[in-house]
Write a protein that holds these residues in place. Structure first.
Motif, PDB file in Angstrom:
ATOM      1  N   ALA A  55       0.845  -1.191   0.000  1.00 57.12           N
ATOM      2  CA  ALA A  55       0.000   0.000   0.000  1.00 57.12           C
ATOM      3  C   ALA A  55       0.880   1.240   0.000  1.00 57.12           C
ATOM      4  O   ALA A  55       1.679   1.428   0.919  1.00 57.12           O
ATOM      5  N   ASN A  56       0.756   2.077  -1.050  1.00 61.62           N
ATOM      6  CA  ASN A  56       1.509   3.327  -1.086  1.00 61.62           C
ATOM      7  C   ASN A  56       0.752   4.394  -0.295  1.00 61.62           C
ATOM      8  O   ASN A  56      -0.370   4.160   0.156  1.00 61.62           O
ATOM      9  N   PRO A  57       1.356   5.579  -0.099  1.00 63.43           N
ATOM     10  CA  PRO A  57       0.689   6.592   0.734  1.00 63.43           C
ATOM     11  C   PRO A  57      -0.718   6.960   0.268  1.00 63.43           C
ATOM     12  O   PRO A  57      -1.624   7.122   1.089  1.00 63.43           O
ATOM     13  N   LEU A  58      -0.923   7.092  -1.069  1.00 64.96           N
ATOM     14  CA  LEU A  58      -2.261   7.433  -1.552  1.00 64.96           C
ATOM     15  C   LEU A  58      -3.260   6.326  -1.240  1.00 64.96           C
ATOM     16  O   LEU A  58      -4.398   6.593  -0.826  1.00 64.96           O
ATOM     17  N   HIS A  59      -2.847   5.082  -1.430  1.00 61.53           N
ATOM     18  CA  HIS A  59      -3.722   3.967  -1.083  1.00 61.53           C
ATOM     19  C   HIS A  59      -4.070   3.998   0.407  1.00 61.53           C
ATOM     20  O   HIS A  59      -5.223   3.755   0.794  1.00 61.53           O
ATOM     21  N   ARG A  60      -3.090   4.279   1.232  1.00 63.08           N
ATOM     22  CA  ARG A  60      -3.336   4.266   2.674  1.00 63.08           C
ATOM     23  C   ARG A  60      -4.278   5.391   3.088  1.00 63.08           C
ATOM     24  O   ARG A  60      -5.076   5.233   4.014  1.00 63.08           O
ATOM     25  N   ILE A  61      -4.176   6.552   2.409  1.00 59.31           N
ATOM     26  CA  ILE A  61      -5.080   7.655   2.726  1.00 59.31           C
ATOM     27  C   ILE A  61      -6.530   7.248   2.507  1.00 59.31           C
ATOM     28  O   ILE A  61      -7.423   7.584   3.302  1.00 59.31           O
ATOM     29  N   PHE A  62      -6.764   6.484   1.454  1.00 56.42           N
ATOM     30  CA  PHE A  62      -8.132   6.073   1.114  1.00 56.42           C
ATOM     31  C   PHE A  62      -8.455   4.660   1.594  1.00 56.42           C
ATOM     32  O   PHE A  62      -9.487   4.098   1.205  1.00 56.42           O
ATOM     33  N   GLY A  63      -7.612   4.090   2.450  1.00 57.12           N
ATOM     34  CA  GLY A  63      -7.893   2.784   3.028  1.00 57.12           C
ATOM     35  C   GLY A  63      -7.841   1.639   2.042  1.00 57.12           C
ATOM     36  O   GLY A  63      -8.619   0.692   2.159  1.00 57.12           O
ATOM     37  N   LEU A  76       7.708 -17.967   5.501  1.00 56.50           N
ATOM     38  CA  LEU A  76       8.315 -16.794   6.111  1.00 56.50           C
ATOM     39  C   LEU A  76       7.585 -15.558   5.607  1.00 56.50           C
ATOM     40  O   LEU A  76       7.186 -15.496   4.440  1.00 56.50           O
ATOM     41  N   ARG A  77       7.425 -14.556   6.479  1.00 57.21           N
ATOM     42  CA  ARG A  77       6.759 -13.329   6.078  1.00 57.21           C
ATOM     43  C   ARG A  77       7.539 -12.133   6.607  1.00 57.21           C
ATOM     44  O   ARG A  77       7.925 -12.091   7.780  1.00 57.21           O
ATOM     45  N   VAL A  78       7.774 -11.167   5.716  1.00 59.22           N
ATOM     46  CA  VAL A  78       8.443  -9.920   6.079  1.00 59.22           C
ATOM     47  C   VAL A  78       7.450  -8.789   5.911  1.00 59.22           C
ATOM     48  O   VAL A  78       6.907  -8.582   4.823  1.00 59.22           O
ATOM     49  N   ARG A  79       7.201  -8.065   6.986  1.00 63.62           N
ATOM     50  CA  ARG A  79       6.327  -6.894   6.940  1.00 63.62           C
ATOM     51  C   ARG A  79       7.148  -5.666   7.297  1.00 63.62           C
ATOM     52  O   ARG A  79       7.850  -5.650   8.313  1.00 63.62           O
ATOM     53  N   ARG A  80       7.023  -4.628   6.477  1.00 65.33           N
ATOM     54  CA  ARG A  80       7.809  -3.422   6.716  1.00 65.33           C
ATOM     55  C   ARG A  80       7.200  -2.250   5.961  1.00 65.33           C
ATOM     56  O   ARG A  80       6.356  -2.438   5.082  1.00 65.33           O
ATOM     57  N   GLY A  81       7.661  -1.044   6.301  1.00 62.42           N
ATOM     58  CA  GLY A  81       7.235   0.154   5.593  1.00 62.42           C
ATOM     59  C   GLY A  81       6.439   1.087   6.467  1.00 62.42           C
ATOM     60  O   GLY A  81       5.540   0.667   7.195  1.00 62.42           O
ATOM     61  N   LEU A  82       6.783   2.373   6.398  1.00 61.94           N
ATOM     62  CA  LEU A  82       6.071   3.385   7.170  1.00 61.94           C
ATOM     63  C   LEU A  82       5.021   4.078   6.306  1.00 61.94           C
ATOM     64  O   LEU A  82       3.838   4.086   6.630  1.00 61.94           O
ATOM     65  N   LEU A  83       5.454   4.628   5.164  1.00 62.73           N
ATOM     66  CA  LEU A  83       4.508   5.247   4.238  1.00 62.73           C
ATOM     67  C   LEU A  83       3.975   4.222   3.244  1.00 62.73           C
ATOM     68  O   LEU A  83       2.777   4.141   3.008  1.00 62.73           O
ATOM     69  N   ILE A  84       4.904   3.466   2.641  1.00 63.46           N
ATOM     70  CA  ILE A  84       4.509   2.384   1.738  1.00 63.46           C
ATOM     71  C   ILE A  84       4.656   1.075   2.503  1.00 63.46           C
ATOM     72  O   ILE A  84       5.777   0.635   2.790  1.00 63.46           O
ATOM     73  N   THR A  85       3.558   0.468   2.869  1.00 64.94           N
ATOM     74  CA  THR A  85       3.603  -0.777   3.638  1.00 64.94           C
ATOM     75  C   THR A  85       3.746  -1.969   2.686  1.00 64.94           C
ATOM     76  O   THR A  85       3.143  -1.999   1.611  1.00 64.94           O
ATOM     77  N   ARG A  86       4.539  -2.941   3.100  1.00 65.39           N
ATOM     78  CA  ARG A  86       4.786  -4.124   2.293  1.00 65.39           C
ATOM     79  C   ARG A  86       4.664  -5.361   3.173  1.00 65.39           C
ATOM     80  O   ARG A  86       5.119  -5.356   4.311  1.00 65.39           O
ATOM     81  N   SER A  87       4.098  -6.396   2.616  1.00 67.33           N
ATOM     82  CA  SER A  87       4.022  -7.691   3.287  1.00 67.33           C
ATOM     83  C   SER A  87       4.404  -8.753   2.267  1.00 67.33           C
ATOM     84  O   SER A  87       3.654  -9.001   1.312  1.00 67.33           O
ATOM     85  N   VAL A  88       5.583  -9.356   2.429  1.00 63.04           N
ATOM     86  CA  VAL A  88       6.134 -10.307   1.462  1.00 63.04           C
ATOM     87  C   VAL A  88       6.230 -11.677   2.112  1.00 63.04           C
ATOM     88  O   VAL A  88       6.739 -11.808   3.230  1.00 63.04           O
ATOM     89  N   SER A  89       5.734 -12.693   1.424  1.00 65.03           N
ATOM     90  CA  SER A  89       5.780 -14.075   1.915  1.00 65.03           C
ATOM     91  C   SER A  89       6.754 -14.892   1.079  1.00 65.03           C
ATOM     92  O   SER A  89       6.800 -14.742  -0.147  1.00 65.03           O
ATOM     93  N   ILE A  90       7.518 -15.756   1.736  1.00 69.05           N
ATOM     94  CA  ILE A  90       8.487 -16.639   1.074  1.00 69.05           C
ATOM     95  C   ILE A  90       8.226 -18.055   1.547  1.00 69.05           C
ATOM     96  O   ILE A  90       8.268 -18.325   2.759  1.00 69.05           O
ATOM     97  N   GLU A  91       7.967 -18.948   0.628  1.00 70.17           N
ATOM     98  CA  GLU A  91       7.712 -20.339   0.967  1.00 70.17           C
ATOM     99  C   GLU A  91       9.034 -21.031   1.305  1.00 70.17           C
ATOM    100  O   GLU A  91       9.974 -21.012   0.513  1.00 70.17           O
ATOM    101  N   GLU A  92       9.108 -21.637   2.477  1.00 68.44           N
ATOM    102  CA  GLU A  92      10.384 -22.188   2.936  1.00 68.44           C
ATOM    103  C   GLU A  92      10.849 -23.381   2.103  1.00 68.44           C
ATOM    104  O   GLU A  92      12.044 -23.646   2.028  1.00 68.44           O
ATOM    105  N   GLN A  93       9.929 -24.096   1.478  1.00 66.41           N
ATOM    106  CA  GLN A  93      10.360 -25.212   0.652  1.00 66.41           C
ATOM    107  C   GLN A  93      11.057 -24.737  -0.621  1.00 66.41           C
ATOM    108  O   GLN A  93      11.715 -25.515  -1.299  1.00 66.41           O
ATOM    109  N   ARG A  94      10.941 -23.437  -0.935  1.00 67.36           N
ATOM    110  CA  ARG A  94      11.649 -22.858  -2.063  1.00 67.36           C
ATOM    111  C   ARG A  94      12.895 -22.111  -1.629  1.00 67.36           C
ATOM    112  O   ARG A  94      13.570 -21.482  -2.441  1.00 67.36           O
TER     113      ARG A  94
END
Length: 516
Positions: free
Chosen positions: A115-123, A276-294
């Motif tokens: 979600a970029n800042p504009l997306h976050r403003i509008f939910g 595995l899941r990595v969540r990060r970002g203050l203005l642009i939020t990101r949630s990335v998943s990585i399958e451990e078998q890969r």
């Protein structure tokens, strides 16, 4: 599949309702028009209200372009529809050029939210379903403009379907699945990068080029004239030092701001078994998943300044993370963190007590590899100093002295870098992993699973052949694709390849009969 089964699946598909993107996406698309208007306003302020025809044409062209983009986005909002059935995700979009995509649930490897800042403003948020194909357009689908609630519901639904079909289970809610969380003490590592300083030059260059296209001379702007009147009388060396100091300070501030924006709210966890899941970002939020078998290993990177400060970054060596650019972004498991923590995270991700990047006993490389790096350092000294000497012989002896002084200053520095680069070379076969290390400006230690190596590449330059060296590359479908063991002797490199993956290289080795 029997006809009765096909009929039943068709009936279930008809019962699954089609969903659409959120109408608030129209406001996001309309806000794009604000960019050319803001550009016109900023140009008016910089020029003191004097706007020429070129500025009007440029801003009008920019505005029309943004309106066209908004219209295309509006069409996507109107025509896009999606649904999830028991065995697949379907996406239909387009009016003139219709596109229909269907992704089987069995092929889904991850579901990422951004979600970029504009997306976050509008939910709103964007959901991307990845199938693990390396090509960016080779599989998966994206839904840009879902409400946060709908996106979470879709991800939960897809997770449940994957659990049912692949036998996975969600992690127990009473169990702490967190591997690492943001510690604001890591902020001290943020300025230890050259990207901030480089970003200053890129930004200045972009502004200069934009003004030049508008037929505006940046040196004639009022702000520049005021600075010239105030500081035009100071000595040149003082002005250069002040300018460099300002650039460094702006670069440090930029690097710190980039760290805060990119890694605010960081958390690395296991939301479910095998993921595995990595969540990060203050203005642009990101949630990335990585399958451990890969997952095929990890890489610990230590840029020079960060290494001097005792820090490092961890990246996953995994397949199915997209093309080169996507892999570079999605494979990041940590921001710059203390080296001890980076090693612990690498071990936890691999399910080991100690990370192989730390535990492996790396074999040193031949002294010929050191000579190659010394020769390379000497060539850099000559290339940098030679222009001063050449111009000095033509123009003034002062430049000749400058060239010699430059060479004398650079020589010990470059030789120190050459010795450091040699000390950083190393390789080992450690259990199920091939471990390789190289680099001085960024020292990278990679541990790659041996059963994930699908081929070997052997390269030898003219200088390497004279020195009896080669570079052995382990080809894999994960990470950067090839992990190199640089400047190893021929016999040692071939023996390493045979030990890591027995028999893989043997058919390509020509054996000469022993001489009597």
């Amino acid at each position: 599949m029997t006809p009765d089964t096909a009929v039943r699946e068709a009936e279930h598909a008809q019962d699954d309702p089609w969903g659409r993107l959120n109408p608030r996406l129209f406001l996001v698309n309309l806000s794009v028009v604000a960019t050319p208007l803001a550009t016109f306003g900023a140009t008016t302020v910089l020029t003191g209200g004097e706007v020429n025809l070129q500025v009007l044409i440029t801003c009008a062209t920019f505005l029309i372009t943004c309106l066209v983009i908004s219209g295309i986005s509006l069409m996507r909002l109107i025509t896009t529809r999606y649904r999830i059935t028991e065995d697949r995700v379907e996406l239909h979009k387009g009016w003139l050029f219709r596109s229909q995509r269907s992704v089987p649930v069995d092929r889904i490897r991850s579901v990422d939210l951004t979600a970029n800042p504009l997306h976050r403003i509008f939910g709103l948020t964007s959901l991307k379903v990845s199938t693990g194909d390396q090509a960016s357009s080779g599989g998966g689908l994206s839904l840009d403009g879902l409400s946060n609630r709908d996106a979470d519901a879709l991800r939960s639904r897809l997770s449940e379907l994957r659990h049912a079909r692949q036998g996975l289970r969600t992690a127990d809610g009473d169990t702490d699945t967190t591997i690492a969380e943001l510690d604001w003490a890591w902020l001290r590592y943020a300025p230890l990068t050259l990207w901030g300083v480089g970003g200053v030059f890129i930004a200045v260059g972009s502004v200069y080029r934009t003004l030049h296209e508008m037929k505006i001379d940046p040196l004639e702007l009022g702000i520049v004239k005021d600075l010239e009147d105030r500081f035009g009388s100071v000595p040149l060396w003082y002005g250069i030092l002040v300018a460099l100091l300002v650039i460094v300070l702006i670069g440090v501030a930029g690097s710190t701001a980039t760290f805060i924006e990119g890694w605010g709210g960081y958390r690395l966890d296991r939301p479910e078994t095998g993921m595995l899941r990595v969540r990060r970002g203050l203005l642009i939020t990101r949630s990335v998943s990585i399958e451990e078998q890969r997952l095929r290993g990890v890489e610990v990177a230590e840029p020079l300044l960060l290494r001097w400060a005792g820090g490092a970054r961890v990246k996953a060596v995994a397949s199915g993370l997209g093309d080169e650019d996507e892999n570079s972004s999605r494979s990041r498991l940590t921001p710059p963190v203390p080296l001890a923590l980076a090693r612990r995270i690498a071990a936890d991700v691999l399910g080991a007590e100690v990370s192989p990047t730390d535990e492996a006993d790396l074999a040193p490389h031949p002294r010929a590899a050191l000579r190659r790096r010394i020769n390379r350092a000497l060539r850099w000294v000559v290339l940098i100093a030679a222009p001063f000497v050449g111009l000095g012989l033509w123009l003034t002896p002062a430049l000749v002295h400058t060239g010699w002084i430059t060479a004398l200053v650079l020589l010990p520095v470059c030789l120190a870098f050459a010795h450091d680069a040699y000390r950083n070379l190393g390789h080992a076969v450690h259990g199920p992993y091939l471990v390789t290390r190289a680099g001085t400006f960024t020292r990278r230690t990679a541990a790659v699973q041996r059963d994930g190596i699908i081929g070997w590449s052997i390269t030898r330059s003219v200088f390497q052949r004279k020195a009896g060296l080669l570079t052995l590359g382990a080809a894999t479908a994960a990470g950067s694709g090839v992990y190199k063991v640089r400047d190893v002797s021929v016999s040692e490199g071939l023996a390493l390849a045979e030990e890591a993956v027995p028999g893989l290289l043997a058919p390509f080795i020509e054996r000469h009969p022993a001489r009597r």
